[in-house]
Design a protein around this motif. Structure first.
Motif, PDB file in Angstrom:
ATOM      1  N   ARG A  40       0.843  -1.190   0.000  1.00 23.36           N
ATOM      2  CA  ARG A  40       0.000   0.000   0.000  1.00 23.36           C
ATOM      3  C   ARG A  40       0.880   1.242   0.000  1.00 23.36           C
ATOM      4  NH1 ARG A  40      -5.245  -0.872  -1.412  1.00 23.36           N
ATOM      5  NH2 ARG A  40      -5.782   1.112  -0.402  1.00 23.36           N
ATOM      6  N   TYR A  41       0.394   2.285  -0.688  1.00 20.23           N
ATOM      7  CA  TYR A  41       1.214   3.489  -0.866  1.00 20.23           C
ATOM      8  C   TYR A  41       0.315   4.719  -0.924  1.00 20.23           C
ATOM      9  CZ  TYR A  41       4.966   6.345  -3.020  1.00 20.23           C
ATOM     10  OH  TYR A  41       5.923   7.304  -3.300  1.00 20.23           O
ATOM     11  N   GLY A  42      -0.400   4.948   0.197  1.00 19.23           N
ATOM     12  CA  GLY A  42      -1.254   6.120   0.282  1.00 19.23           C
ATOM     13  C   GLY A  42      -2.270   6.190  -0.834  1.00 19.23           C
ATOM     14  N   GLY A  43      -2.355   7.362  -1.466  1.00 19.70           N
ATOM     15  CA  GLY A  43      -3.320   7.585  -2.536  1.00 19.70           C
ATOM     16  C   GLY A  43      -3.068   6.764  -3.782  1.00 19.70           C
ATOM     17  N   GLY A  85      -2.794   3.606  -3.728  1.00 18.72           N
ATOM     18  CA  GLY A  85      -3.342   2.269  -3.526  1.00 18.72           C
ATOM     19  C   GLY A  85      -2.227   1.241  -3.485  1.00 18.72           C
ATOM     20  N   ASN A  86      -2.447   0.080  -4.075  1.00 18.27           N
ATOM     21  CA  ASN A  86      -1.399  -0.942  -4.172  1.00 18.27           C
ATOM     22  C   ASN A  86      -0.374  -0.492  -5.208  1.00 18.27           C
ATOM     23  OD1 ASN A  86      -2.692  -2.732  -2.320  1.00 18.27           O
ATOM     24  ND2 ASN A  86      -4.107  -3.315  -3.938  1.00 18.27           N
ATOM     25  N   TYR A  87       0.902  -0.592  -4.837  1.00 19.47           N
ATOM     26  CA  TYR A  87       1.957   0.064  -5.630  1.00 19.47           C
ATOM     27  C   TYR A  87       3.217  -0.793  -5.647  1.00 19.47           C
ATOM     28  CZ  TYR A  87       5.505   3.777  -6.496  1.00 19.47           C
ATOM     29  OH  TYR A  87       6.539   4.538  -6.975  1.00 19.47           O
ATOM     30  N   ILE A  88       3.914  -0.758  -6.766  1.00 16.28           N
ATOM     31  CA  ILE A  88       5.204  -1.439  -6.907  1.00 16.28           C
ATOM     32  C   ILE A  88       6.227  -0.424  -7.383  1.00 16.28           C
ATOM     33  CG2 ILE A  88       6.532  -3.135  -8.244  1.00 16.28           C
ATOM     34  CD1 ILE A  88       4.008  -4.844  -8.396  1.00 16.28           C
ATOM     35  N   ARG A  89       7.413  -0.474  -6.790  1.00 17.33           N
ATOM     36  CA  ARG A  89       8.525   0.333  -7.300  1.00 17.33           C
ATOM     37  C   ARG A  89       9.681  -0.606  -7.641  1.00 17.33           C
ATOM     38  NH1 ARG A  89      10.545   5.796  -4.464  1.00 17.33           N
ATOM     39  NH2 ARG A  89       8.524   6.394  -5.331  1.00 17.33           N
ATOM     40  N   ILE A  90      10.258  -0.422  -8.830  1.00 18.12           N
ATOM     41  CA  ILE A  90      11.392  -1.239  -9.272  1.00 18.12           C
ATOM     42  C   ILE A  90      12.631  -0.359  -9.362  1.00 18.12           C
ATOM     43  CG2 ILE A  90      12.305  -2.770 -11.047  1.00 18.12           C
ATOM     44  CD1 ILE A  90       9.498  -3.365 -11.951  1.00 18.12           C
ATOM     45  N   ASP A  91      13.720  -0.827  -8.753  1.00 19.84           N
ATOM     46  CA  ASP A  91      15.011  -0.143  -8.819  1.00 19.84           C
ATOM     47  C   ASP A  91      15.806  -0.751  -9.975  1.00 19.84           C
ATOM     48  OD1 ASP A  91      17.482   0.974  -8.489  1.00 19.84           O
ATOM     49  OD2 ASP A  91      17.683   0.468  -6.368  1.00 19.84           O
ATOM     50  N   TYR A  96       4.472   1.762 -10.311  1.00 17.96           N
ATOM     51  CA  TYR A  96       3.242   1.231 -10.882  1.00 17.96           C
ATOM     52  C   TYR A  96       2.150   1.315  -9.810  1.00 17.96           C
ATOM     53  CZ  TYR A  96       7.032  -0.787 -13.667  1.00 17.96           C
ATOM     54  OH  TYR A  96       8.173  -0.951 -14.415  1.00 17.96           O
ATOM     55  N   GLY A  97       1.148   2.186 -10.004  1.00 21.50           N
ATOM     56  CA  GLY A  97       0.154   2.426  -8.982  1.00 21.50           C
ATOM     57  C   GLY A  97      -1.250   1.975  -9.332  1.00 21.50           C
ATOM     58  N   HIS A  98      -2.119   1.930  -8.311  1.00 19.66           N
ATOM     59  CA  HIS A  98      -3.548   1.578  -8.399  1.00 19.66           C
ATOM     60  C   HIS A  98      -3.773   0.112  -8.757  1.00 19.66           C
ATOM     61  CE1 HIS A  98      -4.125   5.797  -7.928  1.00 19.66           C
ATOM     62  NE2 HIS A  98      -3.698   6.114  -9.120  1.00 19.66           N
ATOM     63  N   ILE A  99      -2.811  -0.754  -8.412  1.00 15.52           N
ATOM     64  CA  ILE A  99      -2.922  -2.191  -8.687  1.00 15.52           C
ATOM     65  C   ILE A  99      -4.122  -2.772  -7.944  1.00 15.52           C
ATOM     66  CG2 ILE A  99      -1.748  -4.420  -8.381  1.00 15.52           C
ATOM     67  CD1 ILE A  99       0.910  -2.790  -8.535  1.00 15.52           C
ATOM     68  N   VAL A 100      -4.811  -3.692  -8.580  1.00 15.60           N
ATOM     69  CA  VAL A 100      -6.000  -4.306  -7.984  1.00 15.60           C
ATOM     70  C   VAL A 100      -5.610  -5.071  -6.712  1.00 15.60           C
ATOM     71  CG1 VAL A 100      -5.801  -6.469  -9.282  1.00 15.60           C
ATOM     72  CG2 VAL A 100      -8.048  -5.685  -8.514  1.00 15.60           C
ATOM     73  N   ASP A 101      -6.528  -5.122  -5.736  1.00 15.72           N
ATOM     74  CA  ASP A 101      -6.271  -5.910  -4.530  1.00 15.72           C
ATOM     75  C   ASP A 101      -5.986  -7.357  -4.910  1.00 15.72           C
ATOM     76  OD1 ASP A 101      -6.556  -3.906  -2.625  1.00 15.72           O
ATOM     77  OD2 ASP A 101      -8.730  -4.142  -2.515  1.00 15.72           O
ATOM     78  N   GLY A 102      -4.902  -7.897  -4.367  1.00 12.21           N
ATOM     79  CA  GLY A 102      -4.493  -9.256  -4.697  1.00 12.21           C
ATOM     80  C   GLY A 102      -3.749  -9.351  -6.011  1.00 12.21           C
ATOM     81  N   GLN A 129       8.349  -8.799 -17.944  1.00 12.72           N
ATOM     82  CA  GLN A 129       7.775  -9.796 -17.045  1.00 12.72           C
ATOM     83  C   GLN A 129       6.526  -9.223 -16.379  1.00 12.72           C
ATOM     84  OE1 GLN A 129      10.506 -11.400 -14.126  1.00 12.72           O
ATOM     85  NE2 GLN A 129       8.860 -11.913 -12.702  1.00 12.72           N
ATOM     86  N   GLN A 130       5.449 -10.019 -16.304  1.00 13.58           N
ATOM     87  CA  GLN A 130       4.261  -9.537 -15.626  1.00 13.58           C
ATOM     88  C   GLN A 130       4.512  -9.472 -14.129  1.00 13.58           C
ATOM     89  OE1 GLN A 130       0.562 -11.567 -16.433  1.00 13.58           O
ATOM     90  NE2 GLN A 130      -0.602 -10.312 -14.992  1.00 13.58           N
ATOM     91  N   ILE A 131       4.202  -8.297 -13.542  1.00 13.67           N
ATOM     92  CA  ILE A 131       4.443  -8.089 -12.126  1.00 13.67           C
ATOM     93  C   ILE A 131       3.156  -7.816 -11.350  1.00 13.67           C
ATOM     94  CG2 ILE A 131       6.815  -7.257 -12.421  1.00 13.67           C
ATOM     95  CD1 ILE A 131       5.683  -4.393 -12.208  1.00 13.67           C
ATOM     96  N   ALA A 132       2.076  -7.491 -12.063  1.00 12.93           N
ATOM     97  CA  ALA A 132       0.847  -7.116 -11.368  1.00 12.93           C
ATOM     98  C   ALA A 132      -0.320  -7.087 -12.335  1.00 12.93           C
ATOM     99  CB  ALA A 132       1.017  -5.748 -10.697  1.00 12.93           C
ATOM    100  N   ARG A 133      -1.509  -6.689 -11.791  1.00 14.32           N
ATOM    101  CA  ARG A 133      -2.704  -6.520 -12.618  1.00 14.32           C
ATOM    102  C   ARG A 133      -3.314  -5.145 -12.344  1.00 14.32           C
ATOM    103  NH1 ARG A 133      -3.639 -11.635 -10.526  1.00 14.32           N
ATOM    104  NH2 ARG A 133      -5.381 -10.866  -9.258  1.00 14.32           N
ATOM    105  N   ILE A 134      -3.840  -4.541 -13.381  1.00 11.58           N
ATOM    106  CA  ILE A 134      -4.413  -3.202 -13.282  1.00 11.58           C
ATOM    107  C   ILE A 134      -5.657  -3.196 -12.402  1.00 11.58           C
ATOM    108  CG2 ILE A 134      -5.640  -1.427 -14.617  1.00 11.58           C
ATOM    109  CD1 ILE A 134      -3.686  -1.877 -16.874  1.00 11.58           C
ATOM    110  N   GLY A 135      -5.783  -2.141 -11.584  1.00  8.14           N
ATOM    111  CA  GLY A 135      -6.953  -1.985 -10.730  1.00  8.14           C
ATOM    112  C   GLY A 135      -7.314  -0.521 -10.569  1.00  8.14           C
ATOM    113  N   SER A 136      -8.037  -0.224  -9.477  1.00 13.08           N
ATOM    114  CA  SER A 136      -8.473   1.145  -9.221  1.00 13.08           C
ATOM    115  C   SER A 136      -8.402   1.445  -7.729  1.00 13.08           C
ATOM    116  CB  SER A 136      -9.906   1.354  -9.735  1.00 13.08           C
ATOM    117  OG  SER A 136     -10.299   2.711  -9.637  1.00 13.08           O
TER     118      SER A 136
END
Length: 437
Positions: free
Chosen positions: A356-359, A361-367, A376-382, A396-403
């Motif tokens: 979780r990353y505040g506004g 939502g679910n978020y990934i950061r890659i270095d 990558y923000g607003h990832i769907v729950d799960g 590579q797939q890392i997540a799924r789009i959400g709101s």
């Protein structure tokens, strides 16, 4: 029948996981329910109790408590307390993880705001310097004109020897007075413009110096968020590892059904076989219909890939805030992919944050190294499919789009950062051979 009733209780009772864990657990207990037909009403011989974590009762404790009403009630109370503690620990840890994620996002926002302010001050200082330069040049030209009109000599002598030209000279001197007054005003303005330019430059320098402190604060917040996320995951794993067994022990005491560790383990083993079979079937189905794992045309020669498919719905920079809580300066580019559509790593790197990353939502950061990161923000729950520290490849797939978070609909908020500072993803990716939108 004990196992069938326990299966329903476990699935429908207090333990209600979501997402992939729920699917796995439903399969597990479904298999246990099938096994109940084989072992219901039987008592398997006493087996050695495993070394469960300190504080958790063994099946031997449960069997011993059955012989005394007082001891049985005390053991039920103890089990209720442990079950409540498991749930409480998960809730507390997840709340802390959410809080730390919000603090991380707030620290990053302060850094972004300061970077934008420093950039704006630098631009204003450059404009002020050009304005001061123009004013000084104009003042110099007026000074030269005054010198030419005044003649540079003694004015009284010039008047005495001018004869009929005296009127002409006096006329010029009148003009000289006007020029002199204007020149003084222009010099004052030039000095003021120069002072303003110097002040703006100093403000820009101070703002840039502050960026280092804010960047360190953001890194500290990132570390705290990752630590809190680790604790939340550990609490959840502890819950998954122990809750079903504790509930089974409580059910056996409350229902006065003689169930031992051996019968419980037999059910778990059978469920594991069923789960493995279900996993194999799922993998076979996925292999038959594989999702796309790279953008059209594959990874570019520079090693970068399209993070998601879809049109750009909101660009980088100043904007009218689209929702309550949304920022008026957009640090990324929104890609309007469909709900649950795949999100791909834009470049090879290491997962620096996933949670979780505040506004956002679910978020990934890659270095990606060299100070370059993507977000990558607003990832769907799960929908987060990677974990912190994991290495990923481009495409590579890392997540799924959400709101999730402050969002008005399913989309990917995609960020590119250099040295921790947000940059416009469109030209950034274009320079690496990837066209967004």
């Amino acid at each position: 029948m004990f196992w069938g009733s326990m299966n329903n209780e476990l699935i429908q009772g207090a333990f209600a996981p979501t997402g992939r864990r729920a699917v796995r657990l439903r399969r597990l207990f479904a298999a246990v329910g099938v096994l109940s037909l084989l072992i219901a009403g039987t008592v398997v011989g006493q087996a050695a109790d495993p070394a469960y974590a300190a504080g958790y009762p063994s099946w031997g404790d449960v069997q011993a408590a059955r012989n005394s009403v007082t001891a049985k009630q005390a053991e039920i109370t103890r089990l209720d307390s442990l079950l409540s503690s498991l749930d409480s620990a998960v809730t507390t840890a997840q709340n802390l993880a959410n809080q730390k994620g919000s603090e991380f996002q707030a620290a990053q926002q302060r850094l972004d705001n300061a970077a934008n302010k420093a950039d704006e001050l630098t631009k204003q200082a450059d404009v002020a310097k050009e304005k001061a330069k123009t004013s000084k040049q104009y003042a110099g030209q007026l000074a030269a004109q005054l010198a030419r009109v005044g003649g540079g000599g003694d004015l009284s002598t010039s008047l005495f020897f001018s004869g009929d030209d005296a009127k002409n000279l006096l006329s010029q001197l009148g003009l000289a007075s006007v020029v002199k007054d204007r020149s003084a005003a222009i010099y004052e303005k030039a000095t003021l413009d120069e002072n303003i330019a110097r002040s703006m430059g100093n403000q820009a320098t101070v703002a840039k110096d502050r960026l280092k402190t804010l960047a360190d604060d953001a890194q500290t917040a990132l570390n705290d968020a990752n630590a809190a996320s680790d604790k939340a995951n550990a609490a959840l794993q502890d819950q998954e590892a122990n809750k079903s067994r504790l509930e089974a022990q409580r059910a056996s005491l409350a229902g006065n059904v003689a169930v031992t560790e051996a019968s419980y383990n037999a059910g778990v083993a059978a469920a594991a076989v069923a789960a493995a079979k279900a996993k194999a079937e799922a993998e076979a189905a996925a292999a038959a219909n594989p999702p796309a794992t790279a953008p059209a045309g594959g990874v570019t020669s520079s090693g970068w890939a399209l993070p998601a498919r879809g049109p750009i719905s909101s660009g980088f920079g100043a904007r009218i805030s689209p929702c309550n809580g949304c920022s008026s300066f957009h640090e990324g580019t929104d890609i309007a992919g469909g709900c649950n559509s795949p999100i791909f790593a834009a470049h090879a790197g290491r997962i620096a944050y996933a949670g979780r990353y505040g506004g956002y939502g679910n978020y990934i950061r890659i270095d990606h190294g060299d100070g370059i990161t993507t977000g990558y923000g607003h990832i769907v729950d799960g929908g987060i499919l990677v974990s912190v520290g994991q290495s990923v490849s481009a495409g590579q797939q890392i997540a799924r789009i959400g709101s999730t978070g402050n969002s008005t609909g399913c989309h990917l908020h995609f960020e590119t950062r250099s040295g921790g500072i947000a940059t416009n993803p469109v030209p950034f990716m274009a320079a690496r051979g990837v066209r967004l939108g």
